[in-house]
Write a protein that holds these residues in place. Structure first.
Motif, short mmCIF file in Angstrom:
data_model
loop_
_atom_site.label_atom_id
_atom_site.label_comp_id
_atom_site.label_asym_id
_atom_site.label_seq_id
_atom_site.Cartn_x
_atom_site.Cartn_y
_atom_site.Cartn_z
N VAL A 1 41.07 -12.24 28.05
CA VAL A 1 40.33 -12.82 29.16
C VAL A 1 40.34 -11.84 30.32
CG1 VAL A 1 40.04 -14.81 30.68
CG2 VAL A 1 41.24 -15.08 28.51
N GLY A 2 39.15 -11.45 30.77
CA GLY A 2 39.02 -10.65 31.98
C GLY A 2 38.59 -11.61 33.09
N HIS B 1 33.84 -14.69 31.87
CA HIS B 1 32.42 -15.04 31.91
C HIS B 1 31.74 -15.03 30.55
CE1 HIS B 1 31.05 -15.75 36.00
NE2 HIS B 1 31.98 -14.90 36.41
N SER B 2 32.38 -14.46 29.54
CA SER B 2 31.71 -14.41 28.24
C SER B 2 32.16 -15.59 27.39
CB SER B 2 32.04 -13.11 27.51
OG SER B 2 33.29 -13.23 26.87
N HIS C 1 33.46 -15.31 24.57
CA HIS C 1 34.40 -14.85 23.54
C HIS C 1 35.81 -14.64 24.03
CE1 HIS C 1 30.51 -14.36 22.05
NE2 HIS C 1 30.26 -13.34 22.82
N ALA D 1 26.45 -7.87 40.07
CA ALA D 1 25.95 -8.68 41.17
C ALA D 1 26.83 -9.88 41.53
CB ALA D 1 24.54 -9.18 40.83
N VAL E 1 32.85 -11.76 38.20
CA VAL E 1 32.80 -11.13 36.87
C VAL E 1 33.91 -10.08 36.74
CG1 VAL E 1 31.36 -9.78 35.30
CG2 VAL E 1 30.33 -11.59 36.66
N GLY E 2 34.48 -10.00 35.55
CA GLY E 2 35.67 -9.17 35.37
C GLY E 2 35.45 -7.93 34.52
N GLN F 1 31.65 -2.77 29.23
CA GLN F 1 30.49 -2.86 28.33
C GLN F 1 29.22 -2.28 28.91
OE1 GLN F 1 30.80 -6.76 25.81
NE2 GLN F 1 31.59 -7.23 27.83
N THR G 1 35.40 -3.08 24.96
CA THR G 1 36.13 -4.32 24.66
C THR G 1 36.52 -4.38 23.18
OG1 THR G 1 34.06 -5.46 24.23
CG2 THR G 1 34.93 -5.63 26.44
N ILE H 1 43.40 -3.20 24.16
CA ILE H 1 43.47 -4.07 25.34
C ILE H 1 43.65 -3.15 26.55
CG2 ILE H 1 44.66 -5.96 26.47
CD1 ILE H 1 45.30 -7.10 23.78
N VAL H 2 42.65 -3.19 27.41
CA VAL H 2 42.64 -2.28 28.55
C VAL H 2 43.53 -2.85 29.64
CG1 VAL H 2 41.16 -1.18 30.26
CG2 VAL H 2 40.32 -1.53 27.93
N ASP I 1 28.48 -9.58 26.00
CA ASP I 1 28.42 -11.00 25.64
C ASP I 1 27.92 -11.28 24.24
OD1 ASP I 1 29.48 -11.52 28.04
OD2 ASP I 1 27.67 -12.35 28.95
N THR J 1 34.81 -9.79 19.32
CA THR J 1 34.02 -9.09 20.34
C THR J 1 32.64 -8.78 19.77
OG1 THR J 1 35.04 -7.08 19.57
CG2 THR J 1 36.01 -8.10 21.51
#
Ligand SMILES: Cc1cc2nc3c(=O)[nH]c(=O)nc-3n(C[C@H](O)[C@H](O)[C@H](O)COP(=O)(O)OP(=O)(O)OC[C@H]3O[C@@H](n4cnc5c(N)ncnc54)[C@H](O)[C@@H]3O)c2cc1C
Length: 1162
Positions: A343-344, A347-348, A350, A415, A419-420, A426, A489, A493-494, A719, A757
Motif C-alpha cells: 500500500v502506497g 488509490h489503486s 491492487h 494532480a 496519491v502515493g 508507474q 511496482t 518493495i520500494v 492501476d 501488480t
C-alpha cells in the motif's frame, strides 16, 4: 444486472415473506435439475474462460514435479473439472477420490470417468477405479455422528472444492480440515477453491494465489419451467408443503424476472452477474502468526482510498516501521510461497487483495531535500540547482509538494495530493510533464527490498545518509533502476526514491467551458483545441480538456496551466491561444504547487465539484494523438453519451514536450509518443459502492477503453492489475519494453511475490533452452559449457541469461551425507573425487535401484534451481539418451544434448591440464586415440562438438553457429504462426495448428527455410526426403523442392499404384482424440522408390507420441533402408507424449531427431 448472491437474498426474503410452511433441503433430483440450468450455456463459459485456465496454471508446476498425482475432489457434481485440464496433466492423475453427496451426480460422475470401447476416460491413467463416496465431506467433529469416516491416513496432492462449497458451513473450518489432508513431501500439495465472489470469508488464512473473474454471468431461459428449477436451487431450499411450494415458485419467478437483465441478443433469457474467484492454498495457509509475531500489524480496519480495495479482506495489513520489517515480510512470503501486496497512497485496486498479506508503507513518510553540498553530487544544469529529494515510499504527492516548495524546489508529480508511490513508480503525469518529464523520469535512485532475496538494494543515486545499513548494490543495478522508472511496482518493495529536483514554479490557471451542440461542433472545437491551442503551447504551459455532460448538455472544459519560476511572469502573462478563439476565460487563478491541487476543474468546476469525497471512481487511461480527428472525436463523444452514471467524464491531459524527448527504451515507461493521456473516469455516488450502479460504471470504463484501444498509441500501466479485463490493456502498456520487463520480472521476482501488480508478459522466450553437456572424461565438457555460457551472455542484442549447473552435485551431497565423505572436497578436489569415484558410482547405482525415479528427481531439482535463466547448461549427466528420458519433464523447454568429444590423446593431455571435467561415467575411459565412444552410445545426441583444438575459438564458433540460432526471431515467428486452438478436437486439449503455418502469409517459405538451415547434416548427401500424409506432405514437398532432393510419398494403403510395401500405423495422437478416426491403418509406399542404402530425411509436421514416425521407419526398414541412414525432422514437437522415448524403445534411438519448435501443450 443483479448478482446471483443478491438474487439468492431476494429469493430467501420472498420465501420468508410469503410462505409460512417449513423449508426442506432440495432432493437430489431437484438439485441436479437446478445445477444443470446453472452450468448450461453461459455458466459453462466461466469454466472455459476462467476456472479451467486458472486451474491449469495453478497446478502445472505441482503436476510437473510429480510422477503421479492423487486428487480429492469435494462436491465435483456430475463431471470433474479435472477432465478439462490438458491431456498431459490428466495423464498424471493416478488416484481420484470424490465426496459427492448427491447420488445422481455420483453415478453420472462414475460413468463419465469410466472409459468405454469408444471413449477414453478423462483421467486415462488411474491406477484403480475412481473412489466416489456418495456422502458429504464432514468435519472431524461429525465423524461420531455416523455420516463420515476418518480421513487421517488419507493424503492428497491436490484437493479441490468445487461449486462454491455448497452446503458447507463454516467454510474456513472445512478448508482447515482439508488442509490437513494435503501431502507434505516432497513438495507440499495444493488445495484449490472455486467460489462465487462475495461470500467467501476465510479470515486468518493466507492463500498461495488468488484470482477473480468479475465478469462471470449466468444466463437462464426465461421460462416458467426452467425458473422453477433454477430459483429453489439458488435459494437453497424448497417448501415442505406442496401447495406452499407451488405458490412460492410463482413468486420466485417474479423475483428472477425483476432482477435478471434481458439482453438484446438473447431476449428469451435472464442474465445474472456471477463473479467467481479461485483461491489456492498450500500447507502454509496458517503461517500468518509467524509473521505477525515479528512485525507491527494494523489493528482494526484500514481505510484505503480505492473502493474496490476497500471491499476486500486481506489476510493482514502489516505496517513496517523499519526496513528490517519489510525484509521480514519478504522472507516470510518466500518461505511460504505466498504473494504480497503493497500500500502506497491506496488509490489503486491492487493494494489490498483477499487472503493476501498487505505491506502498508505509511510509516515511511519522510521527505528529505538535499542541496549539492549535502549530497555531494554535481550541481547539475537544471533549474533545481542540483538538489535531490529523497521521498520515502509512504509519502503522498501532497507531502512531497508541500515540503519541497518550502525549500524552493519541486518534483513533477500528479494532480491529487493523496496519491502515493504508485504514481511515481508507474509514470506520473502532471502539469510539469511537458517541461520536466514524468515523475518517473526524475527518479535517479532508489532503495528497494528485493523480493527475490529479501536483501536491501541501493540503485542509482542514494545519498549516503539515506542508505540503510547493510544495503548492497545489485549485480543488475542498471536494469533495476531502468525498471523503477515506469514499472517500479513489479520488482521489489520500494523503501525510498531519490528524485532530481526542479525549481518550484508558480502557476496561472485559466478555465473555459464551451457547450457542444452536436458531433459536428464537438469535432470543430476539439480540432481547434488540439491544433490551435495545445499544439501551439510552449513547454511551460499545458492544456487539459474535459468532455462531460452537465445540465442536459455535452460540454468541453479546458484548463490552461502556465508555470513560471518568476512570479512576475505569471502576473504579466495575459494573452493565450485559447482566448484568441474562445474569448476571455471564465475563471483564472495564480497559485503555487499546493494551491494547484484545488485548481483542477473536476475538483471544483464540473458537476458541482468531485472534490467533496462523496463519490467513488474507477479509471483507465489510454494515450491518444490527433484528438481532433473526426473518428476519434466521434468515439469520445459517443463514450460520454453512453455513460452509465451522470458523473462520468473523460479527462485529456496534455503530453508531448519533455515526455517525448526521452526514447521509448530509455526507461520502462515505453509509451512516449502521445499528445494526450485520456483518463476514462467512471464516477458514482459513494453510497452506491458495491451495487449494480458501481459495477455498470466499471463496465462503461472498460467498454470505452476497448473502443478507443485501436486508435490509441499506448496504455498507461498504472492501476492495471489481475482483472482479466486489464489483460488487453496491459498488452499495450510499456510500448517496446514488454520483453525486457518480462525478463526482469522473471529474474527479479522469480517467485512472483508481487503477483497482483500490472500483468507483465510471462516470458520473452517461450522456448527456453536446456543443454545437457555430455561426453567422455576429459573431453572438455565443463570448459566448453563455460565458454558457451559466455557466448549466450555476451550476445548483447538478445540479452540472454545463462548458467552451468552440475547435476552430479546432488549425488555427491547424498553420498557425503551417507558416508561422511568431505562434501567440499568431493565438489572441488579432483584427486579426492577420483579416490571416491568407484564408491560414489556404486552408491548412486544402489540409490537408483531403490528409487528408480532418482535421476528424474535430480534433473527436476537442477532445472527448478535455475528457473531464472534463459539457457541452462547441465553437466555431469550419467544417463543414456537423456533427451528421450527427460524432455517430457520440461515440456515447455527445448532440451538438447551436446556431446563433447575429443581424441584419446587430447583427453590424456587434458587430464593433466585442466581439471573439473569428468562427471560422466567411467566406462567411457579410453585408451586409444579414437573417438569411438559415439558408436558405443546407443542413442544419438542432438549435436556433437569436436573439442580437439586448443583455445576457445572453435567452441565459440560452435555456440554461435549451432546454439544461438535457437534464439533466432524467425523461430519465434514460426511458433507464433502455430495458432493455439483451445478444446480441439475435444475439451481440454489445446491444439496447436502446426499445419496452419502453411496457410499463413509467408508461413510455408519461413518453415522450409528454417528446416533447411537447422538440418545438422549435409543436404548434398541426402538422397530423398520422405514424408507421410497428410501433415508431413505439405512441408516435405516444399522442402524437397528447396533443397532439390527427390520426394518420397508415404500414403494410406490403397492410394498408391502397385507394387507397394506397407506396414500398420496406429492412429496419430490427434486422430486418436477425435473419436471418428481412432482405428489402426496401413501406410504404404511404392516398392522401389527409395534406392537401397539411400540416405533419407523423414519429415513430419508433428512429433507427439512417435507412432507415425515409428511406422514410417518400419516401412523404410522393409524397403532396405537402415536406421543409420535416416534422420528425422519435425516442424513441432510435443515432448509430453514422449515420442522420442517410444522411438528409442522400438530400436530407433540412434536416429538423429530435430524439431524446429517445441510446445508444452497436448
Ligand atoms: C484521484 C486520482 C488522481 C490521480 N491523478 C493522477 C495524476 O495526476 N497523474 C498520474 O500519473 N496518475 C494519477 N492517478 C493514477 C495513480 O497514479 C495510480 O492510481 C497509482 O497507482 C496510485 O498510487 P498509490 O500509491 O496512491 O496507490 P496504491 O494502491 O497504494 O499503489 C498502487 C500500486 O503501486 C504499488 N506500490 C505502492 N507503493 C509501493 C512500494 N513502496 N513498492 C512497490 N510497490 C508499491 C501497489 O502495490 C499498487 O500495485 C490518479 C489516481 C486517482 C485515483
Amino acid at each position: 444486472m443483479a448478482t446471483l448472491d443478491s438474487l439468492k437474498r431476494a429469493l430467501r426474503q420472498k420465501a420468508q415473506a410469503t410462505a409460512s410452511s417449513p423449508k426442506q433441503p432440495l432432493s437430489d433430483t431437484q438439485y441436479s435439475d437446478g445445477f444443470d440450468t446453472l452450468v448450461q450455456g453461459s455458466g459453462w463459459m466461466t469454466y472455459q474462460d476462467f476456472i479451467i485456465p486458472q486451474l491449469s496454471e495453478l497446478v502445472a508446476s505441482l503436476f510437473n514435479s510429480r510422477i503421479h498425482i492423487s486428487v480429492l475432489e469435494i462436491g465435483p457434481g456430475p463431471k470433474s473439472v479435472l477432465g478439462y485440464l490438458p491431456h498431459h496433466l490428466r495423464r498424471k492423475v493416478k488416484r481420484y477420490t470424490a465426496f459427492e453427496r448427491n447420488g445422481l451426480f455420483g453415478t453420472r460422475l462414475e460413468e463419465w470417468l469410466c472409459s468405454t470401447s469408444e471413449t477414453e476416460s478423462p483421467l486415462p491413467c488411474l491406477e484403480r477405479p475412481p473412489d466416489i463416496r456418495r456422502i458429504p465431506f464432514v468435519l472431524e467433529d461429525n465423524i461420531g455422528s455416523g455420516t463420515g469416516a476418518s480421513y487421517d491416513d488419507e493424503k492428497y496432492d491436490i484437493i479441490l472444492f468445487c461449486h462454491s462449497m455448497y452446503g458447507m458451513k463454516p467454510k474456513h473450518r472445512f478448508i482447515e480440515r482439508a488442509l490437513e489432508m494435503l501431502v507434505e513431501r516432497p513438495q507440499g500439495g495444493m488445495m484449490v477453491v472455486f467460489h462465487r465472489d462475495g461470500a467467501l470469508h476465510l479470515d486468518g488464512l493466507v492463500c498461495h494465489r488468488m484470482a477473480s473473474f468479475p465478469t462471470g454471468v449466468v444466463r437462464v431461459a426465461d421460462d416458467d419451467e426452467v425458473l422453477d428449477c433454477f430459483a429453489p436451487f439458488i435459494a437453497g431450499f424448497v417448501m415442505r408443503d406442496v401447495d406452499a411450494d407451488k405458490a412460492l415458485r410463482v413468486e420466485q419467478r417474479k423475483v428472477c424476472r425483476a432482477l435478471g437483465r434481458h439482453e438484446e441478443a438473447h431476449p428469451d433469457h435472464l442474465l445474472f452477474s456471477a463473479p467467481e474467484v479461485v483461491v489456492a492454498f498450500t500447507q502454509h495457509a496458517a503461517a500468518l502468526p509467524e509473521l505477525t509475531a515479528q512485525v507491527p500489524v494494523v489493528k482494526g480496519d484500514m481505510t484505503v482510498k480505492n473502493r474496490e480495495a476497500r471491499l476486500r479482506r486481506p489476510a493482514s495489513i502489516i505496517r513496517p516501521t523499519e526496513v528490517r520489517h519489510v525484509q521480514q515480510c519478504v522472507q516470510w512470503a518466500l518461505k511460504h510461497g505466498v504473494g504480497l501486496t503493497v500500500v502506497g497512497g491506496g488509490h489503486s485496486g491492487h493494494c489490498l487483495w483477499p487472503n493476501v498479506v498487505s505491506v502498508d508503507m505509511g510509516a515511511f513518510d519522510q521527505v528529505h531535500i538535499l542541496t549539492v553540498g549535502e549530497h555531494g553530487g554535481d550541481s547539475g544544469s537544471g533549474s533545481g540547482s542540483g538538489s535531490l529529494v529523497v521521498a520515502e515510499a509512504g509519502c503522498k504527492t501532497g507531502d512531497i509538494v508541500r515540503k519541497t516548495i518550502a525549500a524552493g524546489v519541486t518534483v513533477p508529480l500528479g494532480a491529487r495530493p493523496s496519491v502515493g508511490a504508485g504514481l511515481w513508480l508507474q509514470g506520473g503525469i502532471g502539469h510539469l510533464a511537458r517541461l520536466h518529464g514524468l515523475a518517473c523520469d526524475a527518479i535517479v535512485g532508489a532503495v528497494v527490498v528485493s523480493v527475490n532475496t529479501g536483501q536491501v538494494l541501493c540503485v542509482g543515486r542514494v545519498p549516503s545518509q539515506h542508505r540503510p545499513a547493510g544495503a548492497v548494490r545489485p549485480e543488475n543495478e542498471a536494469d533495476l533502476l531502468w525498471a523503477m522508472k515506469g514499472a517500479g511496482t513489479n520488482f521489489g518493495i520500494v523503501v525510498s526514491v531519490t528524485f532530481k529536483a526542479s525549481a518550484a514554479p508558480t502557476y496561472l490557471t485559466r478555465d473555459w467551458v464551451v457547450p457542444l451542440g452536436d458531433n459536428l461542433e464537438a469535432r470543430l472545437r476539439l480540432s481547434d483545441f488540439d491544433k490551435l491551442v495545445a499544439g501551439k503551447l510552449p513547454r511551460n504551459c499545458s492544456a487539459d480538456a474535459y468532455l462531460y455532460w452537465d445540465a442536459g448538455q455535452l460540454r468541453l472544459g479546458v484548463t490552461m496551466f502556465e508555470s513560471c519560476t518568476t512570479g512576475l511572469a505569471v502576473a504579466a502573462s495575459t494573452s493565450t491561444p485559447v482566448g484568441a478563439i474562445w474569448g476571455p476565460e471564465d475563471d483564472s487563478k495564480a497559485v503555487d504547487g499546493v494551491g494547484l491541487f484545488e485548481a483542477e476543474m473536476y475538483v471544483s468546476g464540473m458537476h458541482g465539484g468531485h472534490g467533496g469525497s462523496k463519490t467513488s471512481s474507477f479509471k483507465r487511461c489510454l494515450f491518444l494523438k490527433g484528438i481532433g480527428e473526426a473518428n476519434l472525436v466521434d468515439r469520445l463523444v459517443a463514450a460520454v453519451e453512453t455513460r452509465s452514471s451522470p458523473l462520468c467524464y473523460l479527462h485529456l491531459l496534455q503530453g508531448g514536450g519533455a515526455v517525448n524527448d526521452i526514447a521509448a527504451g530509455a526507461t520502462a515507461f515505453g509509451c512516449r509518443d502521445w499528445d494526450f493521456a485520456c483518463v476514462i473516469t467512471g464516477v458514482w455516488p459513494r453510497d452506491q459502492d458495491g451495487t449494480e450502479a458501481a459495477r455498470s460504471t466499471v463496465r462503461w470504463v472498460y467498454n470505452v477503453a476497448r473502443d478507443l484501444l485501436s486508435l490509441s498509441s499506448g496504455v498507461y500501466g498504472a492501476d492495471l492489475g489481475p482483472d482479466p479485463r486489464d489483460a488487453t490493456l496491459a498488452a499495450k502498456a510499456f510500448g517496446p519494453n514488454r520483453p525486457r520487463l518480462a525478463r526482469l520480472k522473471r529474474s527479479l521476482d522469480p517467485h512472483n511475490v508481487l503477483a497482483y501488480t500490472c500483468p507483465l508478459p510471462k516470458a520473452l522466450m517461450e522456448q527456453k533452452l536446456i543443454i545437457l553437456v555430455t561426453g567422455e572424461s576429459c573431453a572438455g565438457k565443463d570448459y566448453c559449457a563455460d565458454i558457451w555460457v559466455s557466448v549466450f551472455i555476451g550476445c548483447t542484442h538478445k540479452s540472454l541469461t545463462a548458467r552451468v549447473v552440475s547435476i552430479s552435485d546432488a549425488a555427491k551431497r547424498e553420498y557425503a551425507a551417507a558416508t561422511g565423505a568431505d562434501l567440499s572436497r568431493l565438489l572441488g578436489d579432483r584427486a579426492y573425487k577420483e579416490q571416491h569415484r568407484p564408491a560414489l558410482t556404486a552408491f548412486f547405482q544402489e540409490q537408483v535401484r531403490q528409487r528408480p525415479r532418482l535421476p528424474e528427481e535430480h534433473f527436476l531439482n537442477v532445472v527448478r534451481s535455475a528457473v531464472d535463466v534463459d539457457v541452462l547448461l547441465i553437466t555431469g549427466m550419467r544417463d543414456e539418451a537423456p533427451v528421450a528420458a527427460f524432455s517430457h519433464l520440461v515440456p515447455d523447454s527445448r532440451l538438447l544434448e551436446v556431446h563433447v568429444q575429443a581424441s584419446g590423446q587430447t583427453r590424456r593431455i587434458r587430464r593433466g591440464d585442466h581439471g573439473g571435467d569428468d562427471d560422466s561415467n567411467d566406462n567411457n575411459k579410453d585408451s586409444n586415440n579414437s573417438r569411438s565412444n559415439l558408436t558405443a552410445l546407443d542413442h544419438c545426441p542432438s549435436l556433437i562438438f569436436d573439442n580437439d583444438t586448443a583455445g576457445d575459438d572453435a567452441a565459440k564458433r560452435f555456440a554461435e553457429y549451432s546454439l544461438l540460432p535457437f534464439f533466432h526471431e524467425d523461430l519465434q515467428e514460426l511458433a507464433n504462426m502455430a495458432r493455439p486452438v483451445p478444446d480441439f478436437p475435444c475439451p481440454g486439449i489445446e491444439f496447436r495448428h502446426v499445419l496452419g503455418i502453411s496457410q499463413q502469409p509467408g508461413g510455408l517459405a519461413l518453415c522450409t527455410s528454417l528446416l533447411q538451415t537447422h538440418f545438422t547434416g549435409d543436404w548434398a548427401k541426402v538422397d530423398v526426403v520422405a514424408c507421410c500424409e497428410a501433415g508431413g506432405l505439405v512441408y516435405a514437398s516444399a522442402l524437397a523442392s528447396r533443397v532439390d532432393v527427390p520426394l518420397v510419398l508415404i500414403r494410406e494403403a490403397g492410394k498408391l499404384p502397385p507394387p507397394t510395401i506397407s506396414v500398420i500405423k496406429p492412429p496419430s495422437h490427434i486422430s486418436s482424440l477425435a473419436s471418428n478416426d481412432s482405428k489402426e491403418k496401413r501406410i504404404e509406399m511404392e516398392r522401389d522408390v527409395v534406392p537401397r542404402g539411400a540416405s533419407v530425411v523423414v519429415l513430419d509436421d508433428v512429433l507427439a507420441t512417435g507412432e507415425t514416425l515409428c511406422a514410417v521407419l518400419r516401412l523404410l526398414d522393409e524397403a532396405g533402408i537402415s536406421a543409420e541412414d535416416v534422420s528425422i525432422m519435425a516442424v513441432a514437437e510435443f515432448p509430453v507424449h514422449r515420442g522420442r522415448e517410444l522411438l528409442r524403445r522400438r530400436g530407433f534411438g540412434r536416429i538423429n531427431i530435430q524439431s524446429l519448435l517445441v510446445f508444452g501443450g497436448a
